[in-house]
Design a protein around this motif. Structure first.
Motif, PDB file in Angstrom:
ATOM      1  N   GLU A 121       0.830  -1.207   0.000  1.00 11.36           N
ATOM      2  CA  GLU A 121       0.000   0.000   0.000  1.00 11.36           C
ATOM      3  C   GLU A 121       0.863   1.255   0.000  1.00 11.36           C
ATOM      4  O   GLU A 121       0.570   2.227  -0.705  1.00 11.36           O
ATOM      5  N   HIS A 122       1.938   1.241   0.786  1.00 13.65           N
ATOM      6  CA  HIS A 122       2.838   2.400   0.809  1.00 13.65           C
ATOM      7  C   HIS A 122       3.554   2.552  -0.528  1.00 13.65           C
ATOM      8  O   HIS A 122       3.742   3.671  -1.024  1.00 13.65           O
ATOM      9  N   PHE A 123       3.967   1.431  -1.098  1.00 18.84           N
ATOM     10  CA  PHE A 123       4.678   1.455  -2.369  1.00 18.84           C
ATOM     11  C   PHE A 123       3.796   2.080  -3.456  1.00 18.84           C
ATOM     12  O   PHE A 123       4.233   2.947  -4.216  1.00 18.84           O
ATOM     13  N   THR A 124       2.535   1.652  -3.506  1.00 20.05           N
ATOM     14  CA  THR A 124       1.603   2.176  -4.508  1.00 20.05           C
ATOM     15  C   THR A 124       1.277   3.639  -4.246  1.00 20.05           C
ATOM     16  O   THR A 124       1.231   4.452  -5.180  1.00 20.05           O
ATOM     17  N   ALA A 125       1.064   3.995  -2.974  1.00 20.47           N
ATOM     18  CA  ALA A 125       0.756   5.385  -2.640  1.00 20.47           C
ATOM     19  C   ALA A 125       1.910   6.304  -3.009  1.00 20.47           C
ATOM     20  O   ALA A 125       1.694   7.426  -3.501  1.00 20.47           O
ATOM     21  N   PHE A 126       3.134   5.838  -2.797  1.00 18.51           N
ATOM     22  CA  PHE A 126       4.303   6.645  -3.142  1.00 18.51           C
ATOM     23  C   PHE A 126       4.378   6.869  -4.646  1.00 18.51           C
ATOM     24  O   PHE A 126       4.576   8.000  -5.117  1.00 18.51           O
ATOM     25  N   ARG A 127       4.218   5.815  -5.412  1.00 16.54           N
ATOM     26  CA  ARG A 127       4.306   5.938  -6.874  1.00 16.54           C
ATOM     27  C   ARG A 127       3.205   6.850  -7.412  1.00 16.54           C
ATOM     28  O   ARG A 127       3.473   7.753  -8.215  1.00 16.54           O
ATOM     29  N   GLU A 200      14.466  26.023  -6.898  1.00 15.60           N
ATOM     30  CA  GLU A 200      13.395  26.783  -6.280  1.00 15.60           C
ATOM     31  C   GLU A 200      12.290  25.840  -5.809  1.00 15.60           C
ATOM     32  O   GLU A 200      12.105  24.759  -6.369  1.00 15.60           O
ATOM     33  N   MET A 201      11.567  26.267  -4.801  1.00 10.01           N
ATOM     34  CA  MET A 201      10.430  25.491  -4.330  1.00 10.01           C
ATOM     35  C   MET A 201       9.270  25.607  -5.323  1.00 10.01           C
ATOM     36  O   MET A 201       8.947  26.690  -5.787  1.00 10.01           O
ATOM     37  N   ALA A 202       8.644  24.471  -5.627  1.00  4.15           N
ATOM     38  CA  ALA A 202       7.457  24.466  -6.484  1.00  4.15           C
ATOM     39  C   ALA A 202       6.213  24.108  -5.699  1.00  4.15           C
ATOM     40  O   ALA A 202       5.102  24.484  -6.069  1.00  4.15           O
ATOM     41  N   GLY A 203       6.373  23.389  -4.594  1.00  4.11           N
ATOM     42  CA  GLY A 203       5.218  23.019  -3.786  1.00  4.11           C
ATOM     43  C   GLY A 203       5.557  21.892  -2.827  1.00  4.11           C
ATOM     44  O   GLY A 203       6.590  21.230  -2.958  1.00  4.11           O
ATOM     45  N   THR A 204       4.697  21.699  -1.859  1.00  7.03           N
ATOM     46  CA  THR A 204       4.816  20.613  -0.881  1.00  7.03           C
ATOM     47  C   THR A 204       3.689  19.620  -1.114  1.00  7.03           C
ATOM     48  O   THR A 204       2.547  20.017  -1.354  1.00  7.03           O
ATOM     49  N   PHE A 205       3.995  18.351  -1.049  1.00  6.23           N
ATOM     50  CA  PHE A 205       2.926  17.369  -1.187  1.00  6.23           C
ATOM     51  C   PHE A 205       3.145  16.240  -0.190  1.00  6.23           C
ATOM     52  O   PHE A 205       4.240  16.033   0.328  1.00  6.23           O
ATOM     53  N   TYR A 206       2.061  15.536   0.082  1.00  9.15           N
ATOM     54  CA  TYR A 206       2.051  14.501   1.111  1.00  9.15           C
ATOM     55  C   TYR A 206       1.667  13.169   0.486  1.00  9.15           C
ATOM     56  O   TYR A 206       0.827  13.105  -0.411  1.00  9.15           O
ATOM     57  N   ILE A 207       2.285  12.132   0.988  1.00 14.65           N
ATOM     58  CA  ILE A 207       1.964  10.773   0.575  1.00 14.65           C
ATOM     59  C   ILE A 207       1.451  10.034   1.795  1.00 14.65           C
ATOM     60  O   ILE A 207       2.154   9.923   2.813  1.00 14.65           O
ATOM     61  N   GLN A 208       0.216   9.551   1.688  1.00 18.35           N
ATOM     62  CA  GLN A 208      -0.428   8.934   2.840  1.00 18.35           C
ATOM     63  C   GLN A 208      -1.501   7.961   2.366  1.00 18.35           C
ATOM     64  O   GLN A 208      -2.290   8.268   1.465  1.00 18.35           O
ATOM     65  N   VAL A 209      -1.524   6.791   2.967  1.00 16.75           N
ATOM     66  CA  VAL A 209      -2.573   5.821   2.688  1.00 16.75           C
ATOM     67  C   VAL A 209      -3.813   6.219   3.483  1.00 16.75           C
ATOM     68  O   VAL A 209      -3.708   6.508   4.681  1.00 16.75           O
ATOM     69  N   GLY A 211      -6.705   6.461   5.946  1.00 11.66           N
ATOM     70  CA  GLY A 211      -6.941   5.762   7.205  1.00 11.66           C
ATOM     71  C   GLY A 211      -5.700   5.578   8.058  1.00 11.66           C
ATOM     72  O   GLY A 211      -5.800   5.133   9.208  1.00 11.66           O
ATOM     73  N   GLU A 212      -4.518   5.912   7.529  1.00  7.94           N
ATOM     74  CA  GLU A 212      -3.269   5.799   8.289  1.00  7.94           C
ATOM     75  C   GLU A 212      -2.801   7.172   8.765  1.00  7.94           C
ATOM     76  O   GLU A 212      -3.036   8.189   8.104  1.00  7.94           O
ATOM     77  N   GLU A 213      -2.126   7.187   9.909  1.00 10.59           N
ATOM     78  CA  GLU A 213      -1.522   8.424  10.388  1.00 10.59           C
ATOM     79  C   GLU A 213      -0.162   8.681   9.761  1.00 10.59           C
ATOM     80  O   GLU A 213       0.229   9.835   9.545  1.00 10.59           O
ATOM     81  N   GLU A 214       0.567   7.628   9.475  1.00 12.05           N
ATOM     82  CA  GLU A 214       1.908   7.777   8.904  1.00 12.05           C
ATOM     83  C   GLU A 214       1.836   8.413   7.523  1.00 12.05           C
ATOM     84  O   GLU A 214       0.988   8.049   6.693  1.00 12.05           O
ATOM     85  N   ARG A 215       2.722   9.349   7.261  1.00 14.43           N
ATOM     86  CA  ARG A 215       2.763   9.985   5.950  1.00 14.43           C
ATOM     87  C   ARG A 215       4.166  10.493   5.659  1.00 14.43           C
ATOM     88  O   ARG A 215       4.982  10.675   6.570  1.00 14.43           O
ATOM     89  N   LEU A 216       4.430  10.712   4.389  1.00 12.38           N
ATOM     90  CA  LEU A 216       5.672  11.321   3.936  1.00 12.38           C
ATOM     91  C   LEU A 216       5.394  12.746   3.498  1.00 12.38           C
ATOM     92  O   LEU A 216       4.344  13.034   2.924  1.00 12.38           O
ATOM     93  N   VAL A 217       6.350  13.620   3.761  1.00 17.51           N
ATOM     94  CA  VAL A 217       6.267  14.996   3.291  1.00 17.51           C
ATOM     95  C   VAL A 217       7.433  15.217   2.322  1.00 17.51           C
ATOM     96  O   VAL A 217       8.588  15.028   2.690  1.00 17.51           O
ATOM     97  N   LEU A 218       7.122  15.576   1.101  1.00 17.79           N
ATOM     98  CA  LEU A 218       8.145  15.798   0.075  1.00 17.79           C
ATOM     99  C   LEU A 218       7.995  17.195  -0.513  1.00 17.79           C
ATOM    100  O   LEU A 218       6.894  17.750  -0.556  1.00 17.79           O
ATOM    101  N   GLN A 219       9.114  17.742  -0.951  1.00 20.98           N
ATOM    102  CA  GLN A 219       9.136  19.074  -1.544  1.00 20.98           C
ATOM    103  C   GLN A 219       9.420  18.942  -3.042  1.00 20.98           C
ATOM    104  O   GLN A 219      10.426  18.367  -3.433  1.00 20.98           O
ATOM    105  N   ALA A 220       8.519  19.471  -3.844  1.00 18.03           N
ATOM    106  CA  ALA A 220       8.755  19.528  -5.288  1.00 18.03           C
ATOM    107  C   ALA A 220       9.607  20.755  -5.571  1.00 18.03           C
ATOM    108  O   ALA A 220       9.281  21.870  -5.151  1.00 18.03           O
TER     109      ALA A 220
END
Length: 243
Positions: A121-127, A200-209, A211-220
């Motif tokens: 689920e994490h692998f798919t959400a990340f992609r 330069e910063m283009a935006g911030t986005f989150y990867i999260q399944v 129903g889960e609390e765990e998430r990744l924060v990435l900077q574009a």
């Protein structure tokens, strides 16, 4: 410390770098939390992916490497590398109907769907999250761009200028090819480097399944060659004037 193009003969070295370096990046634990229980799967499918990237026939992708010696005066070995999406070349050649090569799908078709080192689920959400973010933030640019897919350096060789040399080489290529920008999806590990290099910063986005609390924060992030920075600045000044 001049980067060179990666070759199929570099496969074992590149695989070793990625396996040793990427656990320092939060997204690796997010995607591959079971790699210690299933080291064979982790090695097998990681190697398979880079075998694809290093194959010259998969020309949507460019691998560049930097070598250093493990001991003073010793033989040189790959200690850092980058993988770059250069599909703009084939898009120029074949036109808007061109379908880019998909390394992730290639690995899945060769058994990657059954790998046990990953959280599916994490692998798919990340992609999917990466794809959505790239389309939203960089899609309007069109095909005239490069994207940094992966950048990794052996832990003992970090902060020696290897990763920055790889990035500067790609930034120079963007300028020579008159591309509009070079993009990257930066984790906290790489954010500072890219800022220092002039991205330069283009935006911030989150990867999260859901129903889960765990998430990744990435900077574009994006690097724009001086030519396009000047064009943008002229356009922005005009917009403000019109208001």
């Amino acid at each position: 410390m001049k980067p060179r193009v990666g070759l199929p003969a570099d496969l074992e070295a590149v695989t070793g770098v990625i396996i040793k370096a990427m656990p320092l990046d939060p997204q690796w634990d997010y995607r591959f939390p079971y790699r210690h229980q299933y080291p064979h799967d982790h090695y097998k499918y990681t190697r398979m992916l880079f075998e694809y990237f290093l194959d010259p026939s998969n020309d949507d992708w460019l691998v560049t490497v930097v070598e250093d010696s493990f001991v003073p005066g010793g033989p040189m070995a790959v200690v850092s590398f980058g993988v770059w999406d250069v599909s703009y070349i084939n898009k120029r050649r074949h036109g808007p109907g061109y379908r880019p090569q998909n390394p992730g799908m290639e690995v899945e078709n060769r058994g990657g769907q059954t790998r046990r080192d990953a959280n599916p689920e994490h692998f798919t959400a990340f992609r999917r999250g990466q794809m959505r973010a790239h389309k939203k933030l960089f899609g309007a640019v069109g095909p005239e761009q490069m994207h940094l897919q992966i950048l990794a350096t052996l832990p003992d060789y970090q902060r020696r200028g290897h990763a920055s040399a790889l990035c500067r080489s790609a930034m120079e290529l963007v300028g020579r090819e008159s591309l509009k920008h070079l993009s990257a999806m930066a984790s906290p590990m790489g954010h500072g480097l890219y800022m220092w290099l002039g991205f330069e910063m283009a935006g911030t986005f989150y990867i999260q399944v859901p129903g889960e609390e765990e998430r990744l924060v990435l900077q574009a992030m994006m690097y724009k060659p001086p030519k396009f920075r000047k064009m943008q600045n002229t356009s922005v000044r005009g917009d403000f004037g019109a208001r």
